[in-house]
Design an enzyme around this catalytic site. Structure first.
Site, PDB file in Angstrom:
ATOM      1  N   HIS A  56      -0.291  18.997 -25.748  1.00  0.00           N
ATOM      2  CA  HIS A  56      -0.654  17.641 -25.569  1.00  0.00           C
ATOM      3  C   HIS A  56      -1.977  17.041 -25.970  1.00  0.00           C
ATOM      4  CE1 HIS A  56       2.904  18.050 -23.225  1.00  0.00           C
ATOM      5  NE2 HIS A  56       2.911  17.081 -22.734  1.00  0.00           N
ATOM      6  N   GLU A  87       9.676  19.620 -24.039  1.00  0.00           N
ATOM      7  CA  GLU A  87       8.998  20.156 -23.210  1.00  0.00           C
ATOM      8  C   GLU A  87       9.546  21.218 -22.540  1.00  0.00           C
ATOM      9  OE1 GLU A  87       6.375  18.697 -21.808  1.00  0.00           O
ATOM     10  OE2 GLU A  87       6.356  16.560 -22.619  1.00  0.00           O
ATOM     11  N   GLU A 139      -4.883  17.909  -9.918  1.00  0.00           N
ATOM     12  CA  GLU A 139      -5.352  18.225 -11.097  1.00  0.00           C
ATOM     13  C   GLU A 139      -6.883  18.597 -11.130  1.00  0.00           C
ATOM     14  OE1 GLU A 139      -4.589  15.266 -14.073  1.00  0.00           O
ATOM     15  OE2 GLU A 139      -3.226  16.505 -15.102  1.00  0.00           O
ATOM     16  N   HIS A 168      -1.007  14.077 -28.173  1.00  0.00           N
ATOM     17  CA  HIS A 168      -1.439  12.760 -27.558  1.00  0.00           C
ATOM     18  C   HIS A 168      -2.282  12.164 -28.625  1.00  0.00           C
ATOM     19  CE1 HIS A 168      -1.189  13.594 -22.951  1.00  0.00           C
ATOM     20  NE2 HIS A 168       0.004  13.177 -23.516  1.00  0.00           N
ATOM     21  N   HIS A 201       7.390  11.312 -27.580  1.00  0.00           N
ATOM     22  CA  HIS A 201       6.403  12.110 -27.016  1.00  0.00           C
ATOM     23  C   HIS A 201       6.741  13.486 -27.169  1.00  0.00           C
ATOM     24  CE1 HIS A 201       3.776  13.788 -24.160  1.00  0.00           C
ATOM     25  NE2 HIS A 201       4.677  14.321 -23.847  1.00  0.00           N
ATOM     26  N   ARG A 208      -2.831  22.892 -13.429  1.00  0.00           N
ATOM     27  CA  ARG A 208      -2.062  21.921 -13.736  1.00  0.00           C
ATOM     28  C   ARG A 208      -2.136  21.640 -15.295  1.00  0.00           C
ATOM     29  NH1 ARG A 208       0.286  17.167  -9.905  1.00  0.00           N
ATOM     30  NH2 ARG A 208       1.539  16.058 -11.224  1.00  0.00           N
ATOM     31  N   LYS A 254       2.797  12.127 -10.024  1.00  0.00           N
ATOM     32  CA  LYS A 254       2.154  11.193 -11.125  1.00  0.00           C
ATOM     33  C   LYS A 254       2.828  10.020 -11.418  1.00  0.00           C
ATOM     34  CE  LYS A 254      -0.100  14.180 -13.935  1.00  0.00           C
ATOM     35  NZ  LYS A 254      -0.983  14.140 -15.322  1.00  0.00           N
ATOM     36  N   ASN A 290      -0.468  20.727 -20.138  1.00  0.00           N
ATOM     37  CA  ASN A 290      -0.813  20.090 -21.285  1.00  0.00           C
ATOM     38  C   ASN A 290      -0.780  20.869 -22.616  1.00  0.00           C
ATOM     39  OD1 ASN A 290      -1.243  17.325 -20.573  1.00  0.00           O
ATOM     40  ND2 ASN A 290      -2.972  17.958 -19.423  1.00  0.00           N
ATOM     41  N   LYS A 292       7.309  23.709 -12.984  1.00  0.00           N
ATOM     42  CA  LYS A 292       6.479  22.724 -12.752  1.00  0.00           C
ATOM     43  C   LYS A 292       6.175  22.673 -11.216  1.00  0.00           C
ATOM     44  CE  LYS A 292       5.342  18.275 -13.341  1.00  0.00           C
ATOM     45  NZ  LYS A 292       5.062  16.854 -14.175  1.00  0.00           N
ATOM     46  N   ARG A 347       0.685  -1.249  -0.056  1.00  0.00           N
ATOM     47  CA  ARG A 347      -0.055   0.024  -0.123  1.00  0.00           C
ATOM     48  C   ARG A 347       0.903   1.408  -0.135  1.00  0.00           C
ATOM     49  NH1 ARG A 347      -2.504  -3.264   3.459  1.00  0.00           N
ATOM     50  NH2 ARG A 347      -4.411  -4.146   2.374  1.00  0.00           N
TER      51      ARG A 347
HETATM   52  N1  LIG Z   1       4.616  10.889 -14.579  1.00  0.00           N
HETATM   53  C1  LIG Z   1       4.621  12.387 -15.281  1.00  0.00           C
HETATM   54  O1  LIG Z   1       4.118  13.371 -14.735  1.00  0.00           O
HETATM   55  C2  LIG Z   1       5.052  12.182 -16.539  1.00  0.00           C
HETATM   56  C3  LIG Z   1       5.386  13.509 -17.349  1.00  0.00           C
HETATM   57  C4  LIG Z   1       5.699  13.267 -18.778  1.00  0.00           C
HETATM   58  C5  LIG Z   1       6.051  11.987 -19.368  1.00  0.00           C
HETATM   59  N2  LIG Z   1       5.917  10.926 -18.582  1.00  0.00           N
HETATM   60  C6  LIG Z   1       6.076   9.543 -19.226  1.00  0.00           C
HETATM   61  O2  LIG Z   1       7.623   9.587 -19.428  1.00  0.00           O
HETATM   62  C7  LIG Z   1       7.761   8.412 -20.480  1.00  0.00           C
HETATM   63  C8  LIG Z   1       8.710   9.133 -21.221  1.00  0.00           C
HETATM   64  O3  LIG Z   1       9.993   9.274 -20.538  1.00  0.00           O
HETATM   65  P1  LIG Z   1      11.294   9.112 -21.426  1.00  0.00           P
HETATM   66  O4  LIG Z   1      11.394  10.245 -22.733  1.00  0.00           O
HETATM   67  O5  LIG Z   1      12.359   9.699 -20.299  1.00  0.00           O
HETATM   68  O6  LIG Z   1      11.315   7.785 -21.800  1.00  0.00           O
HETATM   69  P2  LIG Z   1      12.360   6.715 -21.462  1.00  0.00           P
HETATM   70  O7  LIG Z   1      12.506   6.400 -19.863  1.00  0.00           O
HETATM   71  O8  LIG Z   1      12.114   5.611 -22.208  1.00  0.00           O
HETATM   72  O9  LIG Z   1      13.756   7.045 -21.836  1.00  0.00           O
HETATM   73  C9  LIG Z   1      14.156   7.404 -23.056  1.00  0.00           C
HETATM   74  C10 LIG Z   1      15.286   6.465 -23.525  1.00  0.00           C
HETATM   75  O10 LIG Z   1      16.689   6.876 -23.058  1.00  0.00           O
HETATM   76  C11 LIG Z   1      17.135   5.772 -22.190  1.00  0.00           C
HETATM   77  N3  LIG Z   1      18.035   6.651 -21.250  1.00  0.00           N
HETATM   78  C12 LIG Z   1      17.672   7.478 -20.131  1.00  0.00           C
HETATM   79  N4  LIG Z   1      18.478   8.036 -19.646  1.00  0.00           N
HETATM   80  C13 LIG Z   1      19.620   7.663 -20.245  1.00  0.00           C
HETATM   81  C14 LIG Z   1      21.078   7.954 -20.060  1.00  0.00           C
HETATM   82  N5  LIG Z   1      21.389   8.778 -19.172  1.00  0.00           N
HETATM   83  N6  LIG Z   1      21.918   7.551 -20.904  1.00  0.00           N
HETATM   84  C15 LIG Z   1      21.617   6.526 -21.858  1.00  0.00           C
HETATM   85  N7  LIG Z   1      20.253   6.409 -22.117  1.00  0.00           N
HETATM   86  C16 LIG Z   1      19.266   6.887 -21.323  1.00  0.00           C
HETATM   87  C17 LIG Z   1      16.272   5.139 -21.992  1.00  0.00           C
HETATM   88  O11 LIG Z   1      16.751   3.694 -21.881  1.00  0.00           O
HETATM   89  C18 LIG Z   1      15.389   5.075 -23.152  1.00  0.00           C
HETATM   90  O12 LIG Z   1      15.771   4.071 -24.008  1.00  0.00           O
HETATM   91  C19 LIG Z   1       6.457   8.289 -21.086  1.00  0.00           C
HETATM   92  O13 LIG Z   1       5.942   6.922 -20.727  1.00  0.00           O
HETATM   93  C20 LIG Z   1       5.567   9.128 -20.401  1.00  0.00           C
HETATM   94  O14 LIG Z   1       4.250   8.941 -20.293  1.00  0.00           O
HETATM   95  C21 LIG Z   1       5.610  10.948 -17.279  1.00  0.00           C
HETATM   96 ZN   LIG Z   2       4.717  15.849 -22.069  1.00  0.00          ZN
END
Ligand SMILES: NC(=O)c1ccc[n+]([C@@H]2O[C@H](COP(=O)([O-])OP(=O)(O)OC[C@H]3O[C@@H](n4cnc5c(N)ncnc54)[C@H](O)[C@@H]3O)[C@@H](O)[C@H]2O)c1
Ligand SMILES: [Zn+2]
Length: 333
Positions: A222, A167, A210, A226, A239, A215, A125, A219, A200, A103
């Site tokens: 987005h 972003e 939200e 999206h 993304h 918040r 989130k 977006n 942020k 939990r």
């Molecule tokens: N929770 C939230 O508020 C929120 C906000 C925005 C996005 N997201 C989520 O984040 C995700 C996308 O994140 P992302 O773009 O970081 O994707 P990701 O985690 O897939 O990372 C991108 C790529 O870079 C590689 N990588 C990461 N750090 C590295 C480093 N230092 N050296 C070498 N390789 C590295 C990873 O292995 C991957 O192949 C999506 O699923 C999205 O929905 C969440």
């Molecule tokens: Zn985004």
């Protein structure tokens, strides 16, 4: 920087990747992915580590199940702390595992991608994708700390760097026109990243769950972004690339319905193009895009909702946008 939330607060600080080894003193296990594990091999904390397959495919119920069973098999208890080291995928999946194991246990976010540093690691989130759509299962579960190994970006592939830059531009567009000039001269420097996190932080503190609309300004770009991602099956575009196109088209839309000062769309387009990001709608049917937008989470009425710029540096949620206006902008291409 400190982020306050209803359950307490957490600190966000910068570190060198060589300092990560010290996480072994405060954490009991790690969730990461294969690329990050390899890139940070020299300074990896000596702790049991669950290594995911890189990419969005790991934000699944299946991986979630395997990871949480792994935590249980390690015998982690309520007062044990998890370190979640990686990009947004690892952060969302690992954070959701921490949110639900026993939990909820404490976890430290260690963002290693640019996108994770400026966005996904802050705000609490966490979640996974379902077959029915992205991020459909999740929780609000803030970390106890966010530790940013800024020099880990040295190994981040350039396409993922640009992805995060989208972003970063978004923050300039929605909240800080001065930031635009700094991005142009410094790129994604540590001080630029710091400023994005401040923006942020302010927004998530004002609207933790939200509910107020604040918040929703995050977006910007987005709703259309999206829809593009969903229409392309999350494969062709990252993304940030999809929201780059979304920011341009939503600025066009804002101008078309009189919500956005004229000239903003061109300014947005030029900044993103100069950053090497795509700004043109890919070849997907407009009907498909509209259909995905109708399912958007921000929507509460029959019409579509968008976070639109009023001018560079200011954004507001517009909830009653006529579908015909959206269609007209998308059909212009
Ligand atoms: N929770 C939230 O508020 C929120 C906000 C925005 C996005 N997201 C989520 O984040 C995700 C996308 O994140 P992302 O773009 O970081 O994707 P990701 O985690 O897939 O990372 C991108 C790529 O870079 C590689 N990588 C990461 N750090 C590295 C480093 N230092 N050296 C070498 N390789 C590295 C990873 O292995 C991957 O192949 C999506 O699923 C999205 O929905 C969440
Ligand atoms: Zn985004």
């Amino acid at each position: 920087m400190i982020v306050r939330h209803s359950g307490g607060s957490y600190r966000i600080s910068f570190a060198q990747r060589s300092e990560l080894a010290a996480l072994a003193d405060v954490c009991s296990a790690i969730v990461t992915d294969r690329n990050v594990r390899g890139a940070l091999d020299m300074c990896w904390p000596s702790l049991p580590t669950y290594v995911l397959t890189p990419g969005e495919v790991s934000k699944s119920l299946r991986t979630y199940g395997e990871a949480i069973e792994w935590l249980a098999a390690q015998g982690l208890r309520r007062n044990d702390r998890l370190a979640v080291i990686g990009g947004g995928v690892v952060g969302d999946l690992g954070g959701f595992v921490a949110a639900s194991y026993l939990r909820g246990i404490d976890y430290v976010q260690v963002p290693t991608s640019l996108l994770a540093m400026v966005d996904s690691s802050i705000g609490g989130k966490v979640g996974i994708d379902l077959a029915a759509g992205k991020n459909l299962a999740g929780a609000f579960h803030p970390p106890v700390e966010v530790l940013i190994p800024f020099d880990a970006l040295e190994t981040l592939p350039s396409r993922h760097r640009r992805n995060g830059l989208a972003e970063i531009w978004k923050y300039a567009f929605i909240a800080d026109p001065m930031l635009a000039g700094r991005i142009e001269s410094e790129g994604a420097s540590q001080s630029v990243v710091h400023r994005c996190i401040e923006i942020k932080q302010e927004i998530v503190e004002a609207d933790e769950f939200e509910t107020t609309g604040a918040r929703a300004t995050l977006n910007f770009g987005h709703t259309i972004g999206h829809a593009i991602e969903a229409a392309l099956g999350y494969e062709e575009l990252l993304h940030g690339e999809a929201i780059s196109i979304g920011m341009v088209l939503e600025s066009d839309l804002g101008e078309a319905i009189g919500a956005t000062q004229s000239g903003v769309a061109n300014a947005v387009r030029e900044c993103l193009q100069a950053a090497g990001l795509p700004t043109k709608l890919p070849d997907v049917p407009v009907d498909t895009l509209i259909e995905f937008m109708r399912r958007d989470k921000k929507r509460s009425t029959a019409n579509l909702a968008f976070s639109l710029l009023t001018r560079i540096g200011e954004c507001k949620l517009v909830t009653e946008v006529d579908e015909a206006a959206v269609r007209a902008v998308l059909e212009r291409r």
